[in-house]
Write an enzyme that holds these catalytic residues in place. Structure first.
Site, PDB file in Angstrom:
ATOM      1  N   CYS A  52       0.802  -1.231   0.000  1.00 47.91           N
ATOM      2  CA  CYS A  52       0.000   0.000   0.000  1.00 47.91           C
ATOM      3  C   CYS A  52       0.833   1.279   0.000  1.00 47.91           C
ATOM      4  O   CYS A  52       0.781   2.074  -0.939  1.00 47.91           O
ATOM      5  CB  CYS A  52      -0.932   0.009   1.208  1.00 47.91           C
ATOM      6  SG  CYS A  52      -2.245  -1.220   1.140  1.00 47.91           S
ATOM      7  N   ASN A 242      -2.347  -1.977  -5.232  1.00 48.76           N
ATOM      8  CA  ASN A 242      -1.740  -3.304  -5.413  1.00 48.76           C
ATOM      9  C   ASN A 242      -2.848  -4.318  -5.607  1.00 48.76           C
ATOM     10  O   ASN A 242      -4.034  -3.984  -5.534  1.00 48.76           O
ATOM     11  CB  ASN A 242      -0.845  -3.688  -4.232  1.00 48.76           C
ATOM     12  CG  ASN A 242      -1.506  -3.514  -2.883  1.00 48.76           C
ATOM     13  OD1 ASN A 242      -1.139  -2.619  -2.118  1.00 48.76           O
ATOM     14  ND2 ASN A 242      -2.499  -4.327  -2.562  1.00 48.76           N
TER      15      ASN A 242
END
Length: 490
Positions: A52, A242
């Site tokens: 992240c 992601n």
């Protein structure tokens, strides 16, 4: 006076290729599919990293994580990690503030420190109330109009990230005006990177509901942009940080972790384009600067604006490769690895390959992983668990014949030329981006460049050999370190 050129960046949290436009037929994503129909969907868009904070720092800087210093998570509820971006990095709020923009971020932030990301409007929240996010965005749009300034707003959704339970995705709370859509586990699509066990199906059903909530939020957000009369002056980009929050995806540099949806809509653009060119998250900030009319604001970014190829429907020779780097997820999840991706091949250089590949805490505790590890045989998709945990120093995959990245060809003589070419290209990229994890003889060459430049001999190998520790037969490193001379050891 030139027309204002606004920017709306929308970032989902842990969303993979789980949209209708990506080929997913089981999840309801009408708003994002409609956005793609109005603009360009980049089918080969790649994050640099699959974690992240690191990925968000790439999006907001145009630099890889080993350049930004955001090597892992900013923080977590455990309080065990606090990776931050180097204070000298020119982030998007710094740059656009200097260009006279009203900058802002609403909902998830997850990069820091605040001094390095000085958004003028910062409304950080952990809520999954997508209606609230749209309302706060509407207030931001009105402020931009009142101040008579162009704007750059980032909206970061929490969905479809896991919650703090073992198999939940935030679907137990109701929000006014937001529909909850349950899915039946028997109806989900098992992605190639997971195994078909009951626990995986149950978690995917919950994940689908979180994706649907996020998609509703995007629809509400775009409605507010329209109500404000700003559609015709705003570039809208949607992407994720992601891949999905499951093992074999998030925190890995396999395609399941880094090949992500990216949609761009600009006023007057050709609608419904599916673009096959390889683009990277380091291209995002240069694209925004190009759109705003400041393409000459370069910094030390290596990315390129994608605006000139928005309407392309065929692969272009000079958009045929991307690179990426991952070093940490959590503080204790250390596994430095780098990748190069072309249309057909994927090359991984696992710097600390002797280590076990680490699990992010939320994935280790997930019931989906518990189901897969206790199955007979223990598999993660088509990958044996042993091959997931234990990886060699190099991995090479032929994605035309092995899209799941299961069959490592690094030691196959038939692919030796491809391996050597990609190894050489990746190492050149490491040097160009001054990667501290460019290792020789078990040490970072960045911390000994002065000795290398002085003619020190050392074995030209990646790892230290305890059975042959001598350096008498070593070589003077052939690489130039002049670009980092004078900066001091890292």
């Amino acid at each position: 006076m030139a027309a204002k050129k606004n920017i709306l960046l929308i970032i989902a949290d842990d969303l993979g290729r789980n949209l209708g436009v990506c080929g997913e037929s089981k999840i309801k994503t009408p708003n994002l599919d409609d956005l793609a129909a109005q603009g360009t969907y980049f089918d080969m868009a790649f994050a640099s990293t699959a974690s992240c904070s690191g990925s968000r720092s790439v999006i907001q800087s145009g630099l890889h994580t080993h350049e930004t210093g955001q090597l892992g998570l900013l923080r977590g509820f455990q309080g065990l990690h606090y990776f931050t971006t180097f204070d000298h990095v020119e982030t998007s709020p710094k740059v656009f503030n200097s260009l006279g923009y009203l900058t802002g971020i609403i909902n998830k932030v997850h990069v820091g420190p605040a001094e390095c990301y000085p958004w003028r409007v910062r409304e950080e929240s952990s809520t999954r109330d997508v209606a609230w996010t749209a309302q706060r965005s509407a207030a931001f749009f009105e402020r931009a109009k009142e101040e008579d300034k162009p704007f750059f707003l980032t909206v970061g959704y929490i969905d479809p990230h896991r919650d703090l339970t073992r198999g939940g995705f935030g679907n137990t709370q109701d929000y006014p005006g937001v529909e909850h859509l349950p899915y039946d586990p028997k109806d989900v699509t098992i992605p190639f990177f997971l195994s078909d066990v009951p626990e995986v199906r149950q978690e995917l059903a919950e994940y689908y509901s979180a994706v649907w909530r996020m998609d509703q939020g995007v629809g509400m957000l775009l409605q507010e942009l329209h109500r404000a009369g700003l559609d015709e002056s705003t570039l809208v980009m949607f992407t994720s940080d992601n891949g999905p929050p499951f093992v074999n995806s998030k925190s890995t540099l396999y395609d399941a972790g880094v090949r992500l949806p990216m949609i761009i809509r600009t006023p007057g653009c050709t609608p419904g384009i599916v673009n096959p060119n390889l683009v990277s998250f380091i291209d995002i900030l240069p694209t925004f600067l190009n759109w705003a009319g400041f393409a000459n604001v370069k910094g030390n970014r290596k990315g390129r604006s994608v605006l000139s190829i928005m309407s392309e429907t065929s692969p272009l020779d000079d958009w045929g490769q991307v690179f990426g780097s991952h070093t940490f997820h959590e503080l204790t999840a250390y596994y430095p690895t780098r990748y190069m991706r072309t249309k057909r091949f994927k090359y991984h250089r696992n710097v600390a390959w002797q280590l076990d590949f680490p699990f992010p805490g939320d994935l280790y505790g997930a019931v989906s992983w518990e189901g897969m590890r206790n199955a007979e045989p223990a598999m993660i998709g088509k990958r044996p668990v042993a091959n997931y945990i234990k990886r060699g120093p190099e991995e090479l995959f032929d994605l035309e014949n092995d899209p799941e990245e299961v069959h490592n060809l690094a030691n196959d003589p038939e692919y030796n030329e491809t391996l050597l070419d990609m190894r050489k290209a990746l190492e050149a990229w490491q040097l160009e981006t001054e990667d501290p994890w460019f290792f020789r003889d078990g040490i970072s060459t960045r911390v000994i460049f002065n000795h290398i430049d002085a003619g020190m001999k050392m074995p030209d190998r990646w790892d230290f050999d305890v059975n042959s520790p001598g350096s008498k037969d070593g070589a003077i490193m052939p690489h130039s370190f002049k670009e980092v001379r004078g900066r001091g050891a890292m």
